[in-house]
Design a protein around this motif. Structure first.
Motif, short mmCIF file in Angstrom:
data_model
loop_
_atom_site.label_atom_id
_atom_site.label_comp_id
_atom_site.label_asym_id
_atom_site.label_seq_id
_atom_site.Cartn_x
_atom_site.Cartn_y
_atom_site.Cartn_z
N THR A 142 0.91 -1.16 -0.05
CA THR A 142 0.15 0.25 0.08
C THR A 142 1.00 1.45 -0.12
N THR A 143 0.40 2.27 -0.54
CA THR A 143 1.08 3.48 -0.45
C THR A 143 0.58 4.61 0.88
N ILE A 144 -0.19 4.21 1.38
CA ILE A 144 -0.71 4.98 2.74
C ILE A 144 0.17 4.59 3.92
N PRO A 145 0.82 5.66 4.54
CA PRO A 145 1.94 5.46 5.38
C PRO A 145 1.49 4.61 6.61
N GLU A 146 0.20 4.90 7.14
CA GLU A 146 -0.47 4.54 8.37
C GLU A 146 -0.66 2.84 8.14
N MET A 147 -1.14 2.57 6.77
CA MET A 147 -1.25 1.29 6.63
C MET A 147 -0.01 0.32 6.50
N LYS A 148 0.83 1.06 5.88
CA LYS A 148 2.30 0.40 5.57
C LYS A 148 3.15 -0.10 6.96
N TRP A 149 2.80 0.86 7.92
CA TRP A 149 3.45 0.59 9.24
C TRP A 149 2.46 -0.53 10.08
N LEU A 150 1.32 -0.43 9.94
CA LEU A 150 0.35 -1.67 10.48
C LEU A 150 0.91 -2.84 9.78
N ILE A 151 0.96 -2.99 8.54
CA ILE A 151 1.31 -4.15 7.83
C ILE A 151 2.70 -4.48 8.37
N PHE A 152 3.61 -3.75 8.38
CA PHE A 152 5.06 -3.79 8.98
C PHE A 152 4.97 -4.60 10.30
N GLY A 153 3.98 -4.02 11.13
CA GLY A 153 4.15 -4.50 12.63
C GLY A 153 3.48 -5.81 12.68
N THR A 154 2.41 -6.03 11.79
CA THR A 154 1.81 -7.46 11.73
C THR A 154 2.80 -8.49 11.30
N PHE A 155 3.42 -7.97 10.38
CA PHE A 155 4.63 -9.07 9.67
C PHE A 155 5.51 -9.44 10.56
N LEU A 156 6.05 -8.34 11.37
CA LEU A 156 6.99 -8.54 12.31
C LEU A 156 6.54 -9.38 13.64
N ILE A 157 5.48 -9.28 14.02
CA ILE A 157 4.74 -10.37 15.21
C ILE A 157 4.67 -11.46 14.60
N LEU A 158 4.27 -11.85 13.18
CA LEU A 158 4.03 -13.00 12.83
C LEU A 158 5.68 -13.64 12.77
N TYR A 159 6.54 -12.98 12.10
CA TYR A 159 7.87 -13.53 11.99
C TYR A 159 8.27 -14.08 13.27
N LEU A 160 8.40 -13.14 14.52
CA LEU A 160 8.80 -13.40 15.79
C LEU A 160 8.16 -14.60 16.15
N LEU A 161 6.90 -14.68 16.13
CA LEU A 161 5.97 -15.88 16.60
C LEU A 161 6.49 -17.17 15.88
N SER A 162 6.81 -17.20 14.55
CA SER A 162 7.14 -18.21 13.80
C SER A 162 8.40 -18.68 14.18
N LEU A 163 9.54 -17.95 14.52
CA LEU A 163 10.71 -18.21 15.27
C LEU A 163 10.43 -18.80 16.58
N LEU A 164 9.62 -18.32 17.46
CA LEU A 164 9.50 -18.70 18.98
C LEU A 164 8.97 -19.91 18.91
N GLY A 165 7.81 -20.16 17.91
CA GLY A 165 7.21 -21.37 17.68
C GLY A 165 7.90 -22.42 17.33
N ASN A 166 8.67 -22.26 16.47
CA ASN A 166 9.35 -23.51 15.73
C ASN A 166 10.79 -23.74 16.58
N VAL A 167 11.36 -22.64 17.17
CA VAL A 167 12.58 -22.84 17.95
C VAL A 167 12.25 -23.68 19.06
N SER A 168 10.86 -23.59 19.81
CA SER A 168 10.34 -23.97 20.87
C SER A 168 10.21 -25.64 20.57
N VAL A 169 9.67 -26.00 19.38
CA VAL A 169 9.43 -27.31 18.98
C VAL A 169 10.65 -28.09 18.93
N VAL A 170 11.64 -27.39 18.29
CA VAL A 170 13.02 -28.17 18.34
C VAL A 170 13.82 -28.28 19.25
N PHE A 171 13.62 -27.03 20.20
CA PHE A 171 14.38 -27.37 21.66
C PHE A 171 13.87 -28.30 22.42
#
Length: 330
Positions: free
Chosen positions: A18-47
């Motif tokens: 999107t070209t809307i700055p507010e939506m861009k940061w909302l998408i960034f925050g959502t993707f960052l949370i999903l990325y960190l959750l994926s690392l946390l979840g999969n690392v927890s399973v492996v560990f």
């Protein structure tokens, strides 16, 4: 002869969500949370699987391998996407960088498909032939079943990357209608007739997706027959519970992959492809460990015990530090 508009060293940038700055940061925050959750979840399973001795079985070995690949899969795509969103400007990637990202994506995606078929075979042997299971699924066999798909998937990844070298691109800076390098998106910005490459990609992806899915279906036909023959309702419930989480993951992976690679290009718009790709790259690495941990009682209890041990160890360490500080003050 090549036209003057063609270039041998093209660079690509990804079209913004999107070209809307507010939506861009909302998408960034959502993707960052999903990325960190994926690392946390999969690392927890492996560990958890690595540290808990009761989970050192073939089924959990394959699950740990799947979680490990999800970690690398997320790290291959998500950080660059987050950097592009967070920078607020165009970040260009070279053809070589694009090929590297594509290799990792195809290598890990193909390995996931094959590994899910292997996990179905493992459950089939465990339920249909429980007495012979330890003799069939030896550790040497398990390692071979994991290393073999990696080698096969690496071969597929190299072939797809070599296919890029046969493409010609017009212009130095081109926009890809996605947020990562993928062959269908690259073909849309390539010059000339790409029909032969499109057919090759379709058949290769169909093989990678359809053959493992067919083997999974065959395995579950045998599993279903074996479960029906179990006399007790509790036994049938236990047998089905070990397979339900795997079935959910297979359905999610197969449906997303088929929509992107097997369906004709005309059946989805560019935005729909991007939405499915977001779910495929950011959503499934979060859902997979969540599904397995919630649906698997043994793994869930082991993760709780591991978390309790870590918290107890941290508490003891904090108490020890506090005692040392009080001793120094005295």
């Amino acid at each position: 002869m090549k036209s003057e508009n063609q270039t041998l060293n093209p660079e690509f940038h990804f079209q913004p969500f999107t070209t809307i700055p507010e939506m861009k940061w909302l998408i960034f925050g959502t993707f960052l949370i999903l990325y960190l959750l994926s690392l946390l979840g999969n690392v927890s399973v492996v560990f958890t699987i690595y540290t808990v001795n009761s989970l050192h079985t073939p089924m959990y070995f394959f699950l740990a391998s799947l979680a490990f690949m999800e970690i690398i899969y997320s790290c291959a795509i998500d950080p660059f996407t987050l950097a592009t969103l967070g920078s607020g400007r165009k970040i260009y990637i070279s053809l070589g960088g694009c090929g590297t990202q594509m290799f990792l994506f195809i290598f890990l995606g193909s390995s996931d498909c094959i590994l899910l078929a292997i996990m179905a075979y493992d459950r089939c042997v465990a339920i249909c032939r429980p007495l012979n299971y330890p003799l069939i699924m030896t550790w040497r066999m398990c390692v071979s079943l994991v290393v073999g798909p990696w080698a096969m998937s690496a071969f597929f990844g190299i072939q797809f990357c070599l296919l890029i070298l046969t493409l010609t691109f017009c212009g130095n800076h081109m926009a890809i209608r996605n947020f990562y390098c993928d062959l269908p998106a690259l073909l849309k910005v390539a010059c000339g007739n790409t029909q032969a490459q499109e057919h090759g990609i379709f058949f290769a992806c169909a093989i990678i997706l359809i053959i493992p899915f067919t083997l999974i279906c065959i395995s579950y036909v045998f599993i279903a027959v074996a479960i029906i023959r179990i006399p007790s309702a509790l036994g049938r419930q236990r047998a089905f519970s070990t397979c339900s989480s795997h079935i959910m993951v297979v359905l999610i992976q197969s449906s997303c992959s088929s929509l992107i690679y097997v369906c004709p290009a005309s059946c989805l718009t560019a935005m729909q492809v991007k939405v499915v790709s977001v779910f495929f790259t950011f959503g499934t690495p979060v859902l997979n460990p969540l599904i397995y941990s919630l649906r698997n009682k043994e793994l869930k209890e082991a993760m709780s015990r591991s978390l309790s041990r870590i918290m107890l160890s941290q508490k003891k360490s904090d108490n020890l530090i506090n005692k040392r500080e009080k001793t120094r003050q005295l």
